[in-house]
Design a protein around this motif. Structure first.
Motif, PDB file in Angstrom:
ATOM      1  N   THR A 135       0.855  -1.196   0.000  1.00 37.64           N
ATOM      2  CA  THR A 135       0.000   0.000   0.000  1.00 37.64           C
ATOM      3  C   THR A 135       0.886   1.241   0.000  1.00 37.64           C
ATOM      4  O   THR A 135       1.746   1.398   0.868  1.00 37.64           O
ATOM      5  N   ARG A 136       0.662   2.099  -0.985  1.00 42.32           N
ATOM      6  CA  ARG A 136       1.441   3.339  -1.098  1.00 42.32           C
ATOM      7  C   ARG A 136       0.655   4.490  -0.466  1.00 42.32           C
ATOM      8  O   ARG A 136      -0.551   4.609  -0.667  1.00 42.32           O
ATOM      9  N   PHE A 137       1.377   5.346   0.250  1.00 44.32           N
ATOM     10  CA  PHE A 137       0.777   6.510   0.900  1.00 44.32           C
ATOM     11  C   PHE A 137       1.458   7.775   0.381  1.00 44.32           C
ATOM     12  O   PHE A 137       2.690   7.860   0.342  1.00 44.32           O
ATOM     13  N   GLU A 138       0.637   8.758   0.003  1.00 41.23           N
ATOM     14  CA  GLU A 138       1.134  10.039  -0.497  1.00 41.23           C
ATOM     15  C   GLU A 138       1.007  11.074   0.625  1.00 41.23           C
ATOM     16  O   GLU A 138      -0.077  11.277   1.171  1.00 41.23           O
ATOM     17  N   ALA A 139       2.128  11.713   0.985  1.00 41.88           N
ATOM     18  CA  ALA A 139       2.136  12.636   2.128  1.00 41.88           C
ATOM     19  C   ALA A 139       2.009  14.106   1.721  1.00 41.88           C
ATOM     20  O   ALA A 139       2.082  14.978   2.584  1.00 41.88           O
ATOM     21  N   SER A 140       1.834  14.381   0.431  1.00 43.00           N
ATOM     22  CA  SER A 140       1.818  15.789   0.013  1.00 43.00           C
ATOM     23  C   SER A 140       0.603  16.138  -0.840  1.00 43.00           C
ATOM     24  O   SER A 140       0.686  17.000  -1.706  1.00 43.00           O
ATOM     25  N   CYS A 141      -0.521  15.497  -0.580  1.00 42.72           N
ATOM     26  CA  CYS A 141      -1.731  15.802  -1.356  1.00 42.72           C
ATOM     27  C   CYS A 141      -2.292  17.179  -1.019  1.00 42.72           C
ATOM     28  O   CYS A 141      -2.813  17.872  -1.894  1.00 42.72           O
ATOM     29  N   THR A 142      -2.220  17.555   0.243  1.00 40.48           N
ATOM     30  CA  THR A 142      -2.850  18.808   0.682  1.00 40.48           C
ATOM     31  C   THR A 142      -1.832  19.812   1.227  1.00 40.48           C
ATOM     32  O   THR A 142      -2.207  20.787   1.873  1.00 40.48           O
ATOM     33  N   SER A 143      -0.563  19.555   0.983  1.00 36.00           N
ATOM     34  CA  SER A 143       0.464  20.460   1.505  1.00 36.00           C
ATOM     35  C   SER A 143       1.778  20.204   0.786  1.00 36.00           C
ATOM     36  O   SER A 143       1.937  19.194   0.108  1.00 36.00           O
ATOM     37  N   ASP A 144       2.729  21.130   0.949  1.00 39.38           N
ATOM     38  CA  ASP A 144       4.125  20.813   0.653  1.00 39.38           C
ATOM     39  C   ASP A 144       4.744  20.497   2.006  1.00 39.38           C
ATOM     40  O   ASP A 144       5.210  21.382   2.729  1.00 39.38           O
ATOM     41  N   ILE A 145       4.698  19.228   2.368  1.00 38.40           N
ATOM     42  CA  ILE A 145       5.046  18.792   3.712  1.00 38.40           C
ATOM     43  C   ILE A 145       6.502  19.117   4.062  1.00 38.40           C
ATOM     44  O   ILE A 145       6.824  19.443   5.206  1.00 38.40           O
ATOM     45  N   VAL A 146       7.406  19.080   3.080  1.00 41.20           N
ATOM     46  CA  VAL A 146       8.816  19.392   3.366  1.00 41.20           C
ATOM     47  C   VAL A 146       8.960  20.843   3.812  1.00 41.20           C
ATOM     48  O   VAL A 146       9.807  21.171   4.645  1.00 41.20           O
ATOM     49  N   GLY A 147       8.108  21.729   3.290  1.00 45.16           N
ATOM     50  CA  GLY A 147       8.201  23.144   3.608  1.00 45.16           C
ATOM     51  C   GLY A 147       7.987  23.477   5.075  1.00 45.16           C
ATOM     52  O   GLY A 147       8.431  24.525   5.554  1.00 45.16           O
ATOM     53  N   VAL A 148       7.307  22.587   5.809  1.00 44.68           N
ATOM     54  CA  VAL A 148       7.030  22.840   7.227  1.00 44.68           C
ATOM     55  C   VAL A 148       7.748  21.841   8.141  1.00 44.68           C
ATOM     56  O   VAL A 148       7.828  22.036   9.341  1.00 44.68           O
ATOM     57  N   ASP A 149       8.324  20.776   7.561  1.00 45.56           N
ATOM     58  CA  ASP A 149       8.806  19.677   8.397  1.00 45.56           C
ATOM     59  C   ASP A 149      10.056  20.003   9.191  1.00 45.56           C
ATOM     60  O   ASP A 149      10.341  19.350  10.193  1.00 45.56           O
ATOM     61  N   HIS A 150      10.822  21.017   8.792  1.00 51.56           N
ATOM     62  CA  HIS A 150      11.986  21.393   9.607  1.00 51.56           C
ATOM     63  C   HIS A 150      11.538  21.881  10.979  1.00 51.56           C
ATOM     64  O   HIS A 150      12.318  21.881  11.930  1.00 51.56           O
ATOM     65  N   LEU A 151      10.260  22.278  11.107  1.00 54.41           N
ATOM     66  CA  LEU A 151       9.713  22.693  12.404  1.00 54.41           C
ATOM     67  C   LEU A 151       9.150  21.512  13.192  1.00 54.41           C
ATOM     68  O   LEU A 151       9.299  21.451  14.405  1.00 54.41           O
ATOM     69  N   THR A 152       8.492  20.591  12.505  1.00 56.13           N
ATOM     70  CA  THR A 152       7.715  19.556  13.190  1.00 56.13           C
ATOM     71  C   THR A 152       8.367  18.177  13.221  1.00 56.13           C
ATOM     72  O   THR A 152       8.139  17.398  14.144  1.00 56.13           O
ATOM     73  N   HIS A 153       9.126  17.840  12.173  1.00 58.73           N
ATOM     74  CA  HIS A 153       9.726  16.516  12.004  1.00 58.73           C
ATOM     75  C   HIS A 153       8.668  15.398  11.920  1.00 58.73           C
ATOM     76  O   HIS A 153       8.997  14.219  12.098  1.00 58.73           O
ATOM     77  N   SER A 154       7.431  15.758  11.614  1.00 58.30           N
ATOM     78  CA  SER A 154       6.393  14.730  11.449  1.00 58.30           C
ATOM     79  C   SER A 154       6.675  13.852  10.237  1.00 58.30           C
ATOM     80  O   SER A 154       6.459  12.641  10.262  1.00 58.30           O
ATOM     81  N   LEU A 155       7.137  14.461   9.168  1.00 56.57           N
ATOM     82  CA  LEU A 155       7.468  13.697   7.972  1.00 56.57           C
ATOM     83  C   LEU A 155       8.634  12.756   8.251  1.00 56.57           C
ATOM     84  O   LEU A 155       8.629  11.598   7.806  1.00 56.57           O
ATOM     85  N   LYS A 156       9.624  13.230   8.995  1.00 55.26           N
ATOM     86  CA  LYS A 156      10.765  12.367   9.325  1.00 55.26           C
ATOM     87  C   LYS A 156      10.290  11.147  10.105  1.00 55.26           C
ATOM     88  O   LYS A 156      10.723  10.014   9.854  1.00 55.26           O
ATOM     89  N   ARG A 157       9.367  11.351  11.045  1.00 57.86           N
ATOM     90  CA  ARG A 157       8.814  10.226  11.800  1.00 57.86           C
ATOM     91  C   ARG A 157       8.061   9.278  10.876  1.00 57.86           C
ATOM     92  O   ARG A 157       8.130   8.050  11.040  1.00 57.86           O
ATOM     93  N   ALA A 158       7.338   9.834   9.918  1.00 62.82           N
ATOM     94  CA  ALA A 158       6.598   8.989   8.970  1.00 62.82           C
ATOM     95  C   ALA A 158       7.562   8.163   8.121  1.00 62.82           C
ATOM     96  O   ALA A 158       7.319   6.965   7.870  1.00 62.82           O
TER      97      ALA A 158
END
Length: 342
Positions: A135-158
């Motif tokens: 199963t493939r999951f897309e993390a940037s359908c509703t955002s540019d997730i990299v643009g905010v992830d340096h603050l949250t690291h949510s993408l890194k956890r994913a």
């Protein structure tokens, strides 16, 4: 060079501070002297600064709302993936053509969700339903997730969550070069890191607030060196004067700068420029001086999801796009896979 996003104003939803990530973000923003406000819900963010809609829109794009993802039912994400995994919503970029112009409506601020463990648990459930399929999951359908992830690291956890999974793969795309914090993530090759690229004309006139082409390619090389599977989305392909030369030059530059090993497992996705009538209205309101061509009479009407049709290029123009770009890709990147043209 575009600097990493720093919000000018941050709102916290009530339960956000019950989560570790919420408390960390609050401390980070307090330490930076950023104004913090509280709201009962993201739908109640109504007092954004600005004397008119134009100012309020731009202030909203530099506003972050920290809250919970309450709906854990994932949307589908064809043709990119089976599901969209919701880690954030909204974008700090100012791309004139972006579909988020209409999907975000009157709420163009950026939202990040702190209940990441609950989101990952939901993803686990979707994977179990499809075993033994991947199963493939897309993390940037509703955002540019990299643009905010340096603050949250949510993408890194994913990335690290999917690195440990047996039946899941993660994908996302970005126009930002702020990738350094993701380079040491334990991805196990299960995340495809994609960059959205365009020719210099498009980036100059229609993608303000995003990283330049040189910066995106430089970041892509770092990502490849970190062992990530790499991909590029060429989007939107836009028929401006000199477009064939512009896209040819862009692809020549990419081929010249990417190291040989990065070309072995490479994907491309091709998306032509399209717009809807609601999108046209919003774009002309938010970017009244935009040079973006939005003349319905020059386009072909194509029925879309939910009964909302879109204006795409004519069949002849689409064939020109395929002939120009796909033939160039076949020559420069013979081992790459073109996943789709839409």
């Amino acid at each position: 060079m575009v600097k990493p996003f720093v919000p000018q104003l941050v709102y916290f939803e009530p339960r956000a501070l019950e989560y570790d990530l919420g408390r960390k973000l609050e401390k980070k923003f307090l330490d930076q002297g950023i104004e913090i406000r509280h709201t009962t819900s993201h739908n109640q963010v109504r007092d954004l600064p600005g004397d008119n809609d134009f100012q309020k829109y731009r202030n909203a794009k530099s506003t972050l709302v920290v809250g919970l993802r309450k709906t854990l039912k994932f949307d589908t994400s064809k043709p990119s993936a089976e599901y969209a995994i919701p880690l954030a919503t909204g974008c700090m970029g100012h791309c004139h053509y972006c579909y988020l112009q209409t999907t975000m409506g009157s709420k163009p601020y950026i939202r990040t969700y702190v209940n990441t463990d609950e989101i990952f648990d939901a993803a686990e459930g979707y994977m179990k339903e499809r075993v033994p399929e991947i199963t493939r999951f897309e993390a940037s359908c509703t955002s540019d997730i990299v643009g905010v992830d340096h603050l949250t690291h949510s993408l890194k956890r994913a990335i690290e969550f999917f690195g440990k999974s047996e039946h899941g793969l993660l994908r996302f795309v970005t126009k930002f070069a702020h990738v350094d914090h993701l380079l040491d993530a334990d991805h196990q090759g299960r995340t495809r890191f994609r960059f959205s690229i365009n020719d210099n004309y498009m980036i100059k006139y229609f993608e303000p607030g995003t990283s330049r082409l040189d910066e995106r390619i430089e970041a892509a090389i770092k990502v490849a060196e970190a062992g990530y599977p790499l991909g590029f989305i060429i989007a939107p392909i836009y028929l401006h004067e000199g477009w064939q030369e512009g896209y040819t030059e862009m692809l020549d530059k990419l081929e010249a700068e990417l190291p040989a090993f990065a070309k072995k497992d490479l994907t491309f996705e091709l998306i032509q420029h399209r717009f809807t009538k609601p999108a046209k209205r919003v774009i002309q309101k938010n970017y009244p001086m935009s040079k973006l061509e939005l003349d319905e009479s020059k386009r072909k009407y194509k029925w879309g999801r939910y009964g909302i049709g879109k204006y795409v290029y004519t069949d002849n123009e689409q064939e020109q796009i395929k002939d120009t770009i796909q033939s160039k890709l076949a020559t420069l990147f013979p081992e790459a896979k073109v996943e789709y043209f839409t």
